[in-house]
Design an enzyme around this catalytic site. Sequence first.
Site, PDB file in Angstrom:
ATOM      1  N   CYS A   1      35.492  50.591  34.677  1.00  0.00           N
ATOM      2  CA  CYS A   1      34.335  50.149  35.469  1.00  0.00           C
ATOM      3  C   CYS A   1      33.849  48.728  35.222  1.00  0.00           C
ATOM      4  O   CYS A   1      33.630  47.982  36.171  1.00  0.00           O
ATOM      5  CB  CYS A   1      33.158  51.097  35.230  1.00  0.00           C
ATOM      6  SG  CYS A   1      33.383  52.683  36.022  1.00  0.00           S
TER       7      CYS A   1
ATOM      8  N   PHE B   1      24.831  44.964  33.647  1.00  0.00           N
ATOM      9  CA  PHE B   1      23.890  44.784  32.523  1.00  0.00           C
ATOM     10  C   PHE B   1      24.481  45.307  31.213  1.00  0.00           C
ATOM     11  O   PHE B   1      24.337  44.689  30.159  1.00  0.00           O
ATOM     12  CB  PHE B   1      22.565  45.508  32.814  1.00  0.00           C
ATOM     13  CG  PHE B   1      21.541  44.655  33.504  1.00  0.00           C
ATOM     14  CD1 PHE B   1      21.829  44.083  34.735  1.00  0.00           C
ATOM     15  CD2 PHE B   1      20.300  44.424  32.941  1.00  0.00           C
ATOM     16  CE1 PHE B   1      20.896  43.293  35.401  1.00  0.00           C
ATOM     17  CE2 PHE B   1      19.357  43.635  33.583  1.00  0.00           C
ATOM     18  CZ  PHE B   1      19.642  43.067  34.815  1.00  0.00           C
TER      19      PHE B   1
ATOM     20  N   THR C   1      32.493  54.155  42.705  1.00  0.00           N
ATOM     21  CA  THR C   1      31.705  52.922  42.740  1.00  0.00           C
ATOM     22  C   THR C   1      32.239  52.038  43.842  1.00  0.00           C
ATOM     23  O   THR C   1      33.435  51.783  43.922  1.00  0.00           O
ATOM     24  CB  THR C   1      31.826  52.160  41.413  1.00  0.00           C
ATOM     25  OG1 THR C   1      31.511  53.053  40.378  1.00  0.00           O
ATOM     26  CG2 THR C   1      30.895  50.976  41.382  1.00  0.00           C
TER      27      THR C   1
ATOM     28  N   GLY D   1      36.435  47.543  27.579  1.00  0.00           N
ATOM     29  CA  GLY D   1      37.478  47.927  28.526  1.00  0.00           C
ATOM     30  C   GLY D   1      36.925  49.014  29.416  1.00  0.00           C
ATOM     31  O   GLY D   1      35.708  49.143  29.583  1.00  0.00           O
TER      32      GLY D   1
HETATM   33  C1  UDX Z   1      30.698  52.817  31.678  1.00  0.00           C
HETATM   34  C2  UDX Z   1      29.200  53.082  31.812  1.00  0.00           C
HETATM   35  O1  UDX Z   1      28.639  53.269  30.503  1.00  0.00           O
HETATM   36  C3  UDX Z   1      28.954  54.316  32.680  1.00  0.00           C
HETATM   37  O2  UDX Z   1      27.575  54.496  32.877  1.00  0.00           O
HETATM   38  C4  UDX Z   1      29.648  54.119  34.028  1.00  0.00           C
HETATM   39  O3  UDX Z   1      29.513  55.279  34.821  1.00  0.00           O
HETATM   40  C5  UDX Z   1      31.119  53.820  33.830  1.00  0.00           C
HETATM   41  O4  UDX Z   1      31.277  52.687  32.964  1.00  0.00           O
HETATM   42  P1  UDX Z   1      32.676  53.845  30.234  1.00  0.00           P
HETATM   43  O5  UDX Z   1      33.490  52.714  30.754  1.00  0.00           O
HETATM   44  O6  UDX Z   1      33.252  55.212  30.292  1.00  0.00           O
HETATM   45  O7  UDX Z   1      31.270  53.916  30.980  1.00  0.00           O
HETATM   46  O8  UDX Z   1      32.358  53.577  28.677  1.00  0.00           O
HETATM   47  P2  UDX Z   1      31.227  52.770  27.869  1.00  0.00           P
HETATM   48  O9  UDX Z   1      30.759  53.653  26.792  1.00  0.00           O
HETATM   49  O10 UDX Z   1      30.212  52.168  28.727  1.00  0.00           O
HETATM   50  O11 UDX Z   1      32.092  51.630  27.167  1.00  0.00           O
HETATM   51  C6  UDX Z   1      32.718  50.595  27.895  1.00  0.00           C
HETATM   52  C7  UDX Z   1      33.408  49.627  26.950  1.00  0.00           C
HETATM   53  O12 UDX Z   1      32.457  48.863  26.213  1.00  0.00           O
HETATM   54  C8  UDX Z   1      34.302  50.314  25.908  1.00  0.00           C
HETATM   55  O13 UDX Z   1      35.500  49.588  25.758  1.00  0.00           O
HETATM   56  C9  UDX Z   1      33.468  50.259  24.653  1.00  0.00           C
HETATM   57  O14 UDX Z   1      34.259  50.274  23.486  1.00  0.00           O
HETATM   58  C10 UDX Z   1      32.752  48.927  24.828  1.00  0.00           C
HETATM   59  N1  UDX Z   1      31.490  48.838  24.082  1.00  0.00           N
HETATM   60  C11 UDX Z   1      30.437  49.647  24.400  1.00  0.00           C
HETATM   61  C12 UDX Z   1      31.373  47.916  23.055  1.00  0.00           C
HETATM   62  O15 UDX Z   1      32.307  47.174  22.743  1.00  0.00           O
HETATM   63  N2  UDX Z   1      30.177  47.847  22.368  1.00  0.00           N
HETATM   64  C13 UDX Z   1      29.106  48.631  22.673  1.00  0.00           C
HETATM   65  O16 UDX Z   1      28.052  48.491  22.004  1.00  0.00           O
HETATM   66  C14 UDX Z   1      29.248  49.573  23.717  1.00  0.00           C
END
Ligand code: UDX
Length: 464
Positions: free
Chosen positions: A267, A217, A127, A264
């Site tokens: 990204c 988003f 990214t 967390g």
């Molecule tokens: C994210 C994007 O989803 C992905 O498309 C991009 O390529 C990289 O960043 P990732 O960081 O691996 O992926 O995990 P993701 O499932 O998005 O969760 C990110 C954080 O948000 C986690 O800490 C998760 O616990 C938290 N989260 C997610 C919440 O607290 N509530 C939710 O409803 C969803």
Amino acid sequence: MKICCIGAGYVGGPTMAMIAKQCPDIPVHVVDLNQERIDAWNSDSLPIYEPGLDEVVREARGRNLKFSTDVDAAITEADIIFMAVNTPTKTFGVGAGRAANLEFVEKCARRIAEVAEGHKIVVEKSTLPVRTAEAIKRILGAGASGATFDVLSNPEFLAEGTAIDDLLDPDRVLIGGESTEAIEALVNVYARWVPREQILTTNLWSSELSKLTANAFLAQRVSSINAISALCEATEADVDEVARAIGMDSRIGPKFLKASVGFGGSCFQKDILNLVYLCEHFGLREVAAYWEQVVIMNDYQKRRFAEGICRTMFSTVSDKKIAVWGFAFKKDTNDTRESAAIYVCRDLLRERARLAIYDPQVPEAKIRADLIASMSNLAGEISDLDRSLVEKNVTIVGDGYEAAKDAHAIAVLTEWDEFKTLDYKKIYGTMKAPAFVFDGRNVVDRKRLTEIGFEVFGIGKSGV
Ligand code: UDX
Ligand code: ADP
């Protein structure tokens, strides 16, 4: 056709393994400067934990998938070169704490410019800030080797923990670029298993910006529901009920509405800060402030959780034992980058709590290094007091039971499935009374635990 990928991390490793699996006739060479990481990719114990990854690697490795540290050879052989190196937030100089550190991307581009021959398609997988491709093109163009290049942007949307499913069945593949032939070459790789109508092609800048926007988003939704969770706690509304009610509106949709101790991962925060920095750079102050609020809300949520623990435990956790369940930033990964657990643990340690931390996948050395880093300044300096808190007040244990033994409280910080099925009666018997559970992921059965005798506090549930 030959492919190489520079960077064997969370993005490069799984993505290339999937390409190699789906295209058995295309040799895929993944290279990294980190010998230890490459050795792990060549062993039975892969450097990253990702459900289903072992099988994919086992199928392709030795057939058309190769891991090595021979960056130059990989560049020379390949027709398509993916760049999947890390782009952390800058910790120094202009833009420190906000802008992306493009040092590794630039070094990678310079290496390509130096050793490449003939024509190469260079693909940005990491990214990157919008218009990085411009800089990459200039660096490649300045090489003395006489090679020619097309630069494409092909951002990765996989989420950790579900990477294999995301790669196998992506919502879309996005390819941005200027040269129709180069775009077509990359489309043809993905089209082996992704339906053509799901492969979007755009100009370079839209592709780069789409990745930042998608993450902004998604993170915004989590911060929005987390903001509402604070209001739920004050009003006796239940955040899961609110999320369900709004999620059934087809315009809103049910996904990404799970209130938590804070998002967390490598990204979300990085990409939003990057977006904020870009907006400021272009003089768009209101836009920058709008997006920055998503990160501010996330910091508030993590801080609020730790403060809630202290307040509830009679305003002191000093010398109390707290079991910390989960340290990864979400379940099914061993990744801890920007994990909310790091910051909650840091705040509890500074309140002099004793922590017994258990995570099924994160090794002890990683947990300790993260805590030390969280207490250090940007130059990496840490006070003697903070260091001794990490050394003396933290133990890393082998399961949830051991963590909870003689503890005053349990803090659930990652939603690992195993926390749903533990023997809570047994756990209750080994804890100090009153036995508190602070569920930062709303995974435990509140009703059952309350019946056993626990005092349970969840996110967006009245009480904490
Ligand atoms: C994210 C994007 O989803 C992905 O498309 C991009 O390529 C990289 O960043 P990732 O960081 O691996 O992926 O995990 P993701 O499932 O998005 O969760 C990110 C954080 O948000 C986690 O800490 C998760 O616990 C938290 N989260 C997610 C919440 O607290 N509530 C939710 O409803 C969803
Ligand atoms: P991501 O989550 O984006 O995949 P990681 O940090 O997991 O990030 O992986 C990036 C990898 O890129 C690291 O293993 C790092 O050693 C590697 N890397 C960084 N710069 C270079 C370079 N110039 N040449 C080869 N590998 C590099």
